[in-house]
Structures are given as C-alpha cells and as structure tokens.
Design an enzyme around this catalytic site. Structure first.
Site, PDB file in Angstrom:
ATOM      1  CE  LYS A   1      -3.883   1.875   2.730  1.00 39.60           C
ATOM      2  NZ  LYS A   1      -4.647   1.695   3.984  1.00 39.60           N
TER       3      LYS A   1
ATOM      4  CB  SER B   1      -7.932   3.553   2.890  1.00 41.29           C
ATOM      5  OG  SER B   1      -7.073   3.003   3.876  1.00 41.29           O
TER       6      SER B   1
ATOM      7  CB  SER C   1      -8.172   0.777   5.949  1.00 41.70           C
ATOM      8  OG  SER C   1      -8.862   1.996   5.853  1.00 41.70           O
TER       9      SER C   1
END
Lengths: 97, 457
Positions: B64, B139, B163
C-alpha cells in the site's frame, strides 16, 4: 448541539493553516453538521467516572538513554533531498516575524 | 509457467523462483492494471531486486502506498506527496526484505487512507475486479484489488478502522488486522496514530499467517509496538480444540440479507465442527462510528500538520476536499470549549468499547460477525454520504477502537456476483485463535477465489 458557521470554519481553517475554496466554505458547514449530529449518540452513554482511553494495549512508556544513534540519523543532504526550497544545508521557510 | 492463483505457501513449497514469479506478475500488471488501477501512477517497480533466500525466497508482494520505501516513490495517493521518495524504509518493508520479499509496486488508497472506497485517491479510483463499476473498498483498495485480480500473490495494507478488512471483504480476499502494537507503525504515513496497524491482504489464511510472522514484532523505532512473542502462526493453523464462538445481534442489524445468509452458513459450519455458538450482547457498533469520527479526525488534524511543504511535498493548498474536511473537524473537536464534549467523551466511550470486548471474551474465544453491512458499492455512491467510510465500516470500527485482532475471509458471492466477507475478532494478541478458526472456516466455506481470474486471463 454544536453547529459550525462559515465564520467558525474560516477560523478553524486559519488555525489549521488551510486555505478554503468558496465551495469548501459553502459545503463544509452542512457536511460537518451531519457528522456532529451523528456523534450526538454518544450522549446515550453514561461516562461519569469512566477513564478516557487514549491507548488500547498495556504498553508502557519506553525509556531510552539520551545518546545519539547514528544508525538512524539522516545526513543533511538526505534530509534536504525532498525540500523544494533550500540553501546550503538549510530549509528555507516563510518569514514568521 | 503460470503462477496465477497460487498462494505464497504453495509457491514456496513448489520451489518457485523469485524472479520468475516477479516477471509473471509484472506482466499481468502491465496487461490488466489499465482496467483496475490497483497501482498508483509511477509506483510500479519494474526491476526484480531481492535475495532469493529467506522465508519468502524472493516472492513478490504489493505494498500500500502509505508505507514508505526508499526505492520507490510514496504518495499516500495524495498530490501533496507526488514524487516523494522517502530517505528510509518502513520497518515492515525492512522486515519483508530481510525475509526475501520483492516488491511489485505501490498500491492505490484513499488519499492519506481517508476513506473506505479508494475513490478519494488524488490519482483516481481503483475498480473492483469483480465488477469494474464498483469500488474495491478502502482504504487499502489497491492492495485488495491487486490480490483479487491476480496482479500480486499477496499484499500489505494498513488499517485504522476497517481499511484492511473492508476491501478484503469486497474483493473476495483475506485481510488480517493484527492487534494494535503487534506490527511496527514506523514508516507508515501516520493517520490515526492510536489506531493504525499494518497487516496482510492475501489469497489464503495460511498466507496471512505467514506474512504476519514476518512483519510482527517489537520495534525500537515504534514505542507503541509491544514485546510479545511472535509465533510461527502458519504452523499453528491446525487444531482440534473446541471453542466457544460468540455472535451478537447488534452486529446483524441492518445487514443485507444475502450477507446474513453467509454469516449463518458460517455459523452452521462452525457448529458442525463441534464448536459452541454463544449469543452475546455487545455495545451497538453505531457508537464506535462516533468514537472513530471524533478521535480519528483529532489525530488526523495533528498528523497532517506536518505537511507544510518545507521539508518535503507540496504546500497545504494541495490538500484534497476530504483531508480538509477531516482536519477542520479534528481541529474543532480538540478546540477549547469543545474538547470535553467531543474528544474526551469519545475517549471515554472508547474505553467502554474496549471493556465491552474484554467482558465478552470472558465467555467466548472469538466473535463472528459480518465484515460489512452491504457488498461493494458503485463508483460515485460515496458522494451521497457525509461520512461514507464510517457507515460502511460500522462493523469493523469497534474492534479497531479496542485494538483487538480481526480477520475477514471470503464467505461467498451475492446474486449480483459480488464477494461477501465474514470476520472473526479475537482477544488482544491472540492472533493464533483468530487464524485457527479462520483457517477452518476457509475450508468449510470453500470460496472459489480462482473463478474471477477468467476475467483477467
């Protein structure tokens, strides 16, 4: 219940060093009102004599000797690598006074 | 040779060579990421660089893009950090490299991890591989989409409150949020510092266990990381223990009936294995939404204060709408005259949420619940909500507030062909039990994660 006026929002933006667009000033009071209305539900819960939890595990303060650890230091050229405005080994900042 | 659909564990047992696997997935990224946008612009690695040794033998992962890397740009999907190259690696990156991981690239997220759909990325949304008009969740949406579409065999995400688990549920993959303090936050772009937790997003529970072994552990660079022994979780998955699994009606309220059917199916499977189901009463998760909305905004207003454009990045005029909204609300809840009404009140209710779990775990070993109230929403739907993320994360926020470990695993597909996730929540630092039950359920539910690859082959 607290609702934020456009003036309140401008003041908070100034304190947060943010410049808002006219759209932000128009939209934010209404959007934030929805959030503030929602969180009113916390009033359902009795919290007298309840401690505040800022931390969820049993971790304790970590103490260390005040000695320099060069293995985690950045050289000034590395530290300055991403700066847009620099001179020699200094960052250039906006004049404050 | 095709490595598609192979878990890390099976690639390792087959003796797959790091650079061959890397090239295979890199080719898939070049072919299919135009459709999915799992990776951020400029965030693809191109070159294999890893030792073909260590536990991971050079196997490639996606990261990420709020995890800093010295060899690839890190943007947190924000314009402010466009082109930023960190002078150091996050501790999870160092740990993975030491274990022999290679990195395919950096995956998309809601800018600064503010959101639950990946639509709030300053570089545009990621699509859900199951339906390109849907969001992957967020996210860590890019990480989950990359794993689901077979663009990476596994990925690392981060979770503040949902997330990892929410995008894992919406993309039909496994997402593990470890206990807060289990994995170092050093080098994770800070969002909600008392909540943030990196964790694996994988095809299988075994892979989640394997990656947790690599990234867990105390780190002198993160004072909130804890000295708790790191287990060989991938070797502890099989157990004969009969456990008590809790479930609470409070987590079933307003949940889509198709998702509830999957949850009931999971409950039956656990019962069939000889576990005992026990109904418990929990605080309504709606209070966790409020706690999160206040405390997270407060921490965001403080954490994003460092972006002044002086040391790195652009100046504060480059903040997007969502970040500005959160900073302003955070500054308000911390401001004189309101701090008691909002920030302190929320911190007290957070204590009660943590106590609520503590009490529940006196009677049960793990708690089973749906991961999300609905399946993946359409791109654009989030605009209709004042706080979309919080509403979608309602069932993941309580565990995040309490700092306990939780895992989401795929439990089926809806009639519309969208993945459904169920989650298991456990005691602080008891990832072992969470992973064991998840491993059993994974076999019983037998989700076909390979079917989706037909769309990308």
């Amino acid at each position: 219940m607290s609702h934020l006026t456009p003036d309140d929002i401008q003041k908070l933006a100034q304190l947060s060093n943010l410049e808002l667009t006219s759209d932000d000033i128009k939209d934010l009071p209404q959007q934030l009102a929805k959030s503030l209305d929602y969180v009113e539900n916390l009033k359902d819960i009795q919290t007298d004599n309840v401690p505040a939890s800022h931390f969820t595990t049993s971790a304790k303060n970590v103490m260390a000797e005040d000695i320099v650890d060069e293995s985690i230091m950045l050289t000034s050229s590395t530290a300055l690598k991403n700066a847009s405005n620099k001179k020699g080994s200094y960052f250039i900042v906006k004049r404050i006074l | 040779m095709s490595f598609l659909g192979r878990s890390l564990a099976s690639l390792l047992s087959e003796g797959a060579v790091g650079n061959e696997v890397f090239e295979f997935f890199m080719k898939r990224i070049r072919t299919y990421d135009d459709k999915i946008h799992a990776f951020v612009p400029g965030g693809i690695a191109d070159i294999f660089s890893a030792a073909k040794t260590g536990v991971l033998c050079g196997l490639p992962l996606a990261l990420k893009d709020n995890i800093v890397t010295a060899n690839l740009p890190t943007t947190a999907s924000s314009k402010i950090l466009e082109g930023y190259i960190s002078p150091y690696d996050a501790t999870v990156v160092t740990g993975l490299q030491t274990a022999g991981a290679s990195f395919l690239g950096k995956t998309n997220l809601d800018a600064w991890a503010h959101g639950s759909s990946t639509e709030a990325s300053d570089f545009g949304p990621t699509s859900n591989p199951y339906n390109l008009e849907r969001v992957p969740g967020g996210s860590s949406g890019g990480s989950a989409a990359a794993v689901a579409a077979g663009l990476a065999p596994a990925a690392i995400g981060t979770e503040t409150a949902g997330s990892i688990r929410l995008p894992a549920a919406w993309c039909g993959v496994v997402g593990l949020k470890p206990t807060y303090g289990r994995v170092s936050r050093y080098g994770i772009i800070a969002m909600g510092s008392s909540w943030d937790c990196p964790g694996p997003i994988t095809q299988t529970v075994e892979d989640a266990a394997l990656l947790l072994e690599v990234i867990a552990g105390q780190d002198p660079k993160d004072a909130t990381s804890m000295s708790i022994p790191v287990e060989k979780w991938s070797k502890l998955l099989k157990t004969e223990k009969k456990l008590t699994i809790g479930y609470a009606d409070e987590y079933f309220k307003d949940v889509d009936p198709e998702i509830m059917a999957s949850v009931e199916n999971a409950m039956h499977a656990l019962e069939d294995r000889g576990h005992t189901l026990k109904k418990i009463t929990m605080l309504d998760p709606k209070y966790a939404i409020s706690v999160y909305m206040i405390l997270q905004r407060a921490e965001v207003s403080s954490n994003l204060a460092r972006y002044t454009g002086v040391r790195y990045g652009m100046n504060r005029t480059a903040f997007g709408k969502e970040a500005k909204k959160r900073i302003i609300l955070g500054a308000f809840v911390l401001s004189s005259g309101y701090v008691d009404e909002y920030y302190k009140k929320a911190a007290k209710v957070r204590y009660l949420l943590a106590q609520d779990f503590k009490k529940a775990f006196e009677d049960v070993d793990v708690i089973l619940a749906p991961t999300t109230p609905v399946t993946a929403t359409r791109i654009g739907d989030a605009d209709a909500y004042a706080f979309f993320g919080e509403m979608m994360d309602v069932l993941t926020e309580p565990a995040a507030a309490a700092g306990i470990p939780a895992i989401s695993i795929p439990a089926g597909l809806s009639e519309a062909g969208l993945p459904i996730g169920v989650q298991l929540m456990g005691k602080h630092f008891d990832e072992t039990t969470v992973l064991q039950i998840a491993y059993q359920l994974e076999q019983d539910l037998a989700f076909d994660r390979q079917a989706i690859f037909e769309k990308y082959a």
